[in-house]
Design an enzyme around this catalytic site. Structure first.
Site, short mmCIF file in Angstrom:
data_model
loop_
_atom_site.label_atom_id
_atom_site.label_comp_id
_atom_site.label_asym_id
_atom_site.label_seq_id
_atom_site.Cartn_x
_atom_site.Cartn_y
_atom_site.Cartn_z
N THR A 17 -3.56 1.65 -8.59
CA THR A 17 -3.65 1.81 -7.13
C THR A 17 -2.46 2.56 -6.52
O THR A 17 -2.57 3.08 -5.42
CB THR A 17 -3.78 0.43 -6.45
OG1 THR A 17 -2.68 -0.37 -6.84
CG2 THR A 17 -5.08 -0.25 -6.83
N ASP A 18 -1.33 2.61 -7.23
CA ASP A 18 -0.12 3.20 -6.61
C ASP A 18 -0.31 4.66 -6.22
O ASP A 18 0.17 5.10 -5.17
CB ASP A 18 1.08 3.08 -7.56
CG ASP A 18 1.54 1.65 -7.75
OD1 ASP A 18 1.12 0.77 -6.97
OD2 ASP A 18 2.35 1.40 -8.67
N THR A 34 -3.63 -1.42 -13.05
CA THR A 34 -3.74 -2.89 -13.12
C THR A 34 -5.15 -3.35 -13.46
O THR A 34 -5.33 -4.36 -14.14
CB THR A 34 -3.27 -3.50 -11.78
OG1 THR A 34 -1.91 -3.12 -11.59
CG2 THR A 34 -3.37 -5.01 -11.75
N SER A 40 -0.54 4.02 -12.93
CA SER A 40 -0.66 5.20 -12.07
C SER A 40 0.66 5.84 -11.64
O SER A 40 0.66 7.02 -11.27
CB SER A 40 -1.59 4.93 -10.89
OG SER A 40 -0.95 4.24 -9.86
N1 LIG Z 1 -2.54 -2.32 -8.71
C1 LIG Z 1 -2.13 -1.32 -9.49
O1 LIG Z 1 -2.94 -0.70 -10.13
C2 LIG Z 1 -0.67 -0.99 -9.47
C3 LIG Z 1 -0.12 -0.41 -10.75
N2 LIG Z 1 1.32 -0.35 -10.65
C4 LIG Z 1 -0.64 1.01 -10.99
O2 LIG Z 1 -0.74 1.76 -10.06
O3 LIG Z 1 -0.90 1.35 -12.11
#
Ligand SMILES: NC(=O)C[C@H](N)C(=O)O
Length: 324
Positions: free
Chosen positions: A87-88, A12, A55
């Protein structure tokens, strides 16, 4: 001036929101590349657009490629590494780098909960904070760190706790190890050093299963028959399982499949406390490996590394149950 290697991987932090539909996705080029050269900090950045993926698409092979790039950069005179990441699965990549590279160089991973063009976007701020930590002398000998929302966490214990909140990264039980203040990077906890193992492969099938009231052994039997190399169980409470699962656990261990146990509780560590049927003391006696303090996704990474490091059975046991 410190020289920092920046490896962008996507997530993200590198996405944008469509103002019409509200959908968030990757752009034709990673928006972070526009800011990487002009962040105004007294650091020299060597920026690489390493991957550009969300991710959930990250696999251990991507983690291995990051590890190899960082190790090769050690001879390029860098002082630290910053990785931007979705973040995932950020905590899994962070932990993989922590147990394979150790404290050879400060490695700081960051991400964002809001995409690059959203109001209140946290990406650029987290990115700058991560650079400040990676360039700080106080980050030396601390292994891989996760920097988000002004807090510094260890890769070993941090976890994503909220689907959308910018304060999503937390360290249950132990808390953050440091803070990124306006003018300083400060650490408040002494870190324990754990063993590292370098690997060149990441091949092993290791599912994670969560225990629940009334769980039976049949699900474990199905897994045993499907060619797995190891299993991680999120057990109940201090580390207990429903008694119906015991025959399946015995069969797995007898056929040489390492069974690693963590607790499904958010806080605390798993340990053998109870001697009733399915209690932790019984499980330990059977050879279930209690992986202290890690969550299941990190215990899985640890077992993956252990299985690819050609350890003997005793070495693998020692590595998995070490008190960290
Ligand atoms: N906040 C994020 O980065 C979540 C996103 N779905 C990822 O992990 O790529």
């Amino acid at each position: 001036m410190k020289k920092i290697l920046v490896l962008h991987t996507g997530g993200t932090i590198a996405m944008a929101e469509d103002s019409q539909t509200g959908e968030v996705s990757t752009e034709s080029t990673n928006p972070l590349l526009k800011v990487s050269q002009s962040v105004g900090l007294e650091t020299e950045l060597i920026v690489e657009d390493f991957f550009y993926i969300p991710s959930p698409h990250i696999t251990p092979k991507h983690m291995l490629a990051l590890k190899e790039r960082i190790l090769s950069a050690l001879s390029e005179g860098i002082d630290g590494v910053v990785i931007t990441h979705g973040t995932d699965t950020l905590e899994e990549t962070a932990y993989f780098l922590d147990i394979t590279i150790g404290d050879k160089i400060p490695i700081v991973i960051t991400g964002a909960m809001r995409s690059s063009n959203e109001i209140g976007s946290d990406g650029l701020y987290n990115f700058l904070s991560a650079i400040r930590v990676a360039a700080s002398d106080s980050a030396l000998n601390k292994g891989t760190l996760v920097v988000m929302n002004d807090e510094i966490h260890t890769a070993r214990y941090v976890t994503k706790t909220h689907t959308t909140n910018v304060a999503t990264f937390r360290t249950p039980t132990f808390g953050p190890v440091g803070l990124v203040n306006k003018h300083n990077v400060s650490f408040y906890q002494q870190l324990i050093t754990s063993h590292t193992l370098d690997v060149t492969t990441v091949d092993a099938r290791i599912p994670i299963v969560k225990a629940y009231a009334g769980m039976e052994g049949s699900i474990l039997d199905i897994l045993s028959e499907s060619d797995i190399d190891g299993l991680v169980i999120e057990a109940l409470g201090a580390g207990n399982l429903p008694p119906q699962t015991l025959p399946a656990i015995d069969n797995m261990i007898a056929s040489g499949i390492p069974v690693v146990l963590v607790s499904r509780c958010f806080n605390g560590v798993a340990e053998g406390v109870y001697s009733y049927d399915g209690g932790g003391i019984q499980l330990e006696r059977k050879g279930v490996l209690f992986c202290n303090g890690l969550n299941s996704q990190k215990a899985r990474i640890k077992l993956l590394v252990a299985l690819n490091a050609n350890l003997t059975k005793d070495e693998l046991t020692e590595f998995m149950i070490e008190q960290v």
